[in-house]
Design an enzyme around this catalytic site. Structure first.
Site, PDB file in Angstrom:
ATOM      1  N   CYS A 247     -12.021 -37.893  -0.111  1.00  0.00           N
ATOM      2  CA  CYS A 247     -12.074 -37.857   1.349  1.00  0.00           C
ATOM      3  C   CYS A 247     -11.019 -38.784   1.935  1.00  0.00           C
ATOM      4  O   CYS A 247     -11.151 -39.244   3.077  1.00  0.00           O
ATOM      5  CB  CYS A 247     -13.460 -38.289   1.845  1.00  0.00           C
ATOM      6  SG  CYS A 247     -14.788 -37.156   1.402  1.00  0.00           S
ATOM      7  N   GLU A 278      -1.930 -29.112   4.582  1.00  0.00           N
ATOM      8  CA  GLU A 278      -2.949 -28.804   5.590  1.00  0.00           C
ATOM      9  C   GLU A 278      -2.283 -28.225   6.833  1.00  0.00           C
ATOM     10  O   GLU A 278      -1.169 -28.621   7.170  1.00  0.00           O
ATOM     11  CB  GLU A 278      -3.736 -30.067   5.951  1.00  0.00           C
ATOM     12  CG  GLU A 278      -4.548 -30.617   4.783  1.00  0.00           C
ATOM     13  CD  GLU A 278      -5.381 -31.842   5.157  1.00  0.00           C
ATOM     14  OE1 GLU A 278      -5.321 -32.262   6.335  1.00  0.00           O
ATOM     15  OE2 GLU A 278      -6.078 -32.377   4.285  1.00  0.00           O
ATOM     16  N   HIS A 296     -10.988 -31.488   6.330  1.00  0.00           N
ATOM     17  CA  HIS A 296     -10.574 -32.826   6.763  1.00  0.00           C
ATOM     18  C   HIS A 296     -11.521 -33.358   7.841  1.00  0.00           C
ATOM     19  O   HIS A 296     -11.125 -33.699   8.957  1.00  0.00           O
ATOM     20  CB  HIS A 296      -9.139 -32.816   7.290  1.00  0.00           C
ATOM     21  CG  HIS A 296      -8.453 -34.140   7.147  1.00  0.00           C
ATOM     22  ND1 HIS A 296      -7.126 -34.276   6.839  1.00  0.00           N
ATOM     23  CD2 HIS A 296      -8.902 -35.413   7.272  1.00  0.00           C
ATOM     24  CE1 HIS A 296      -6.789 -35.551   6.780  1.00  0.00           C
ATOM     25  NE2 HIS A 296      -7.862 -36.259   7.041  1.00  0.00           N
TER      26      HIS A 296
END
Length: 545
Positions: A247, A278, A296
């Site tokens: 994360c 991303e 995210h």
């Protein structure tokens, strides 16, 4: 006539009000802070997704408030003719070209601590989701299958939680893990044994962490040193049935290797919130067994989003209206009165720290900064913060002069300041000594009348060198033939020497060579130098930031 004058004065005042463009989603309360403080706002929350439109709109604004969608490239900065400050609501600034912003004279601010609890909680949630296969079990149950025997989970109690990066977020994860009755081990070059004992974790080396962890979670920034830190070799060195959680940042994990380990059943599962590219519309991981993915969401709680939005609005307003600088990544927190005198020494302190940080590869226990001469009479807060920032930045790119002292304290790194009157030949003198687990290393410098910082001593060896963009640091034995051999090696490799500085303790003894070169030396060049006779060590140093 009075009415006309009043209107003209009002119009003139309105023109002088700073203007901030908000190109990502920020809360209404944050927008109101700007307005209440006297800053005009252009609020276009989807603009950051349109590169061409952003280039057109940014030309005249004074400030740019963003999250992660807006990419501030050198082209954007070139188009931003009036831009003074960029405010990132959040900690990560990998979407901002900070060197280009520095060259353009634009301050880059972030909010380093607003997302900590939220991100830590998301990592814990992902651990549970993977360990108990919750998403797949939910989908199966809602499809009416009732596959109770298919979803055999794993308890976290009693398992070993391995944390890479035990700073602000990592230490919160550690506390939650301890609360779950897990054994917590951590790898962090800046975590001292004393700090580890204080927060209840066992400090280990990286290879040991991979070997022992039942659950591995990442809480470190993405740098060249941490890229693919979870490599194929390390993944397959983990226990069979282990779990990986990321994360933190995409790029920390070799995604293809992670997919291979999941397909083969070597890993029991993985939780991934961040990806190498991303938005991740396609990824090699998608479809892997027991993979839990989120887009995210580490900082995606209403509390965190509100906190960082309000904070960035306050910081940007303070700068645009009062000149106050907070949480800046490329500018020290210095008042207007102090700036002319202090700024050259802030630069010196930061570069001395960076010099030591780039050469330090083991855990740091403390740093001692000695100020001698006139500089000892200055406000040392900014100088010490600059030195600690430089020291920690090679591994923690998001660190700045505001957060660096806090991060050092959180990791148990003792920062000591020493003031003394002039004792030697230099009117001003700063020496920085790093105390690591294996040794002490010192580097000293001064600022000459031209305002440029200089290196004047390394490890007690006197020399005189600039802080050049690209340098090679060599330790060697002071014997005949060294200079010729290293010169020939660099010439053969096509590396041009701009400057060459030597220093030694005594004839025939330990010596140091600092070589300024015209470009970044490759790993092969450094390896070639290290194989030369009389050479003990060769490291590349970079002062381009």
């Amino acid at each position: 006539m009075q009415q006309t004058v009043a209107n003209t004065a009002t119009a003139t005042a309105a023109k002088t009000r700073p203007v901030v463009l908000i190109s990502d989603k920020l809360s209404d309360a944050a927008v109101q802070i700007f307005k209440d403080r006297g800053v005009d706002v252009i609020f276009e929350p989807d603009l950051g997704k349109d590169k061409e439109a952003l280039l057109e709109r940014i030309a005249t604004v004074d400030g740019l408030a963003i999250r992660s969608a807006t990419k501030v490239t050198d082209k954007v900065l070139e188009a931003a003719k009036n831009l003074k400050v960029i405010g990132r609501a959040g900690i990560g600034v990998d979407n901002v070209d900070i060197p280009a912003a520095s060259r353009a004279g634009v301050i880059v601010m972030n909010t380093p601590f607003g997302n900590s609890i939220t991100t830590a909680e998301h990592a814990i949630a992902m651990m549970f989701a993977v360990a108990r296969q919750i998403p797949a079990a939910d989908a199966s149950t809602q499809a009416g299958k009732w596959e109770k025997n298919r979803f055999m989970g794993t308890e976290l109690t009693g398992k070993t939680l391995g944390i890479i990066g035990c700073g602000n977020i990592g230490s919160i994860v550690a506390a939650r893990g301890i609360g779950l009755k897990m054994r917590v081990i951590a790898y962090d070059p800046f975590l001292t044994a004393e700090r580890a004992a204080e927060i209840g974790v066992e400090k280990v080396e990286l290879d040991e962490l991979f070997a022992r962890a039942d659950v591995l979670t990442l809480h470190t920034p993405l740098t060249e040193k941490t890229r693919n830190v979870v490599s194929r070799e390390r993944i397959f060195a983990m226990k069979k049935g282990a779990i990986v959680i990321n994360c933190a940042r995409g790029g920390l994990v070799d995604e293809a290797a992670l997919r291979e380990a999941l397909d083969q059943g070597h890993l029991a599962g993985a939780g991934v919130d961040v990806f190498s590219e991303e938005p991740a519309k396609e990824n090699v991981l998608f479809g892997a067994p027991n993979l839990v993915c989120t887009p995210h969401l580490g900082a995606a709680t209403s509390e965190a989003q509100e906190n960082v939005a309000l904070q960035v609005a306050e910081q940007m307003s303070d700068y645009l209206l009062r000149g106050a600088v907070s949480n800046a990544l490329n500018m020290p927190s210095i008042t207007a009165e102090e700036a002319p005198i202090l700024t050259p020494f802030v630069t010196l302190a930061e570069r001395l720290g960076s010099f030591a940080g780039q050469l330090t590869e083991t855990g740091i226990k403390g740093v001692r900064i000695e100020y001698e001469g006139d500089v000892a009479e200055l406000n040392l807060k900014a100088l010490t913060a600059a030195a600690v920032t430089g020291l920690m930045r090679p591994l923690l790119q998001d660190v700045n002069m505001v957060s660096a002292p806090t991060i050092a304290r959180d990791r148990g790194i003792l920062v000591e300041e020493v003031r003394r009157e002039q004792q030697g030949a230099y009117e001003n003198y700063i020496r920085l000594t790093v105390i690591s687990e294996r040794q002490e290393r010192s580097v000293a410098g001064t600022v000459f009348s031209d305002g440029k910082p200089r290196i004047i001593q390394v490890k007690g060896i006197n020399l005189d060198a600039d802080f050049a963009p690209h340098m090679i640091y060599v330790t060697n034995q002071d014997k005949p033939g060294f200079i010729g051999s290293i010169g020939m090696a660099l010439g053969k490799a096509g590396v041009n020497i701009a400057n060459f500085t030597l220093g030694r303790k005594e004839a025939g003894g330990e010596a140091i060579c600092i070589i300024e070169v015209d470009g970044e030396p490759s790993a092969d060049v450094l390896k070639t130098i290290e194989t030369l006779p009389l050479v003990n060590q060769a490291k590349a140093l970079n002062f381009t930031g």
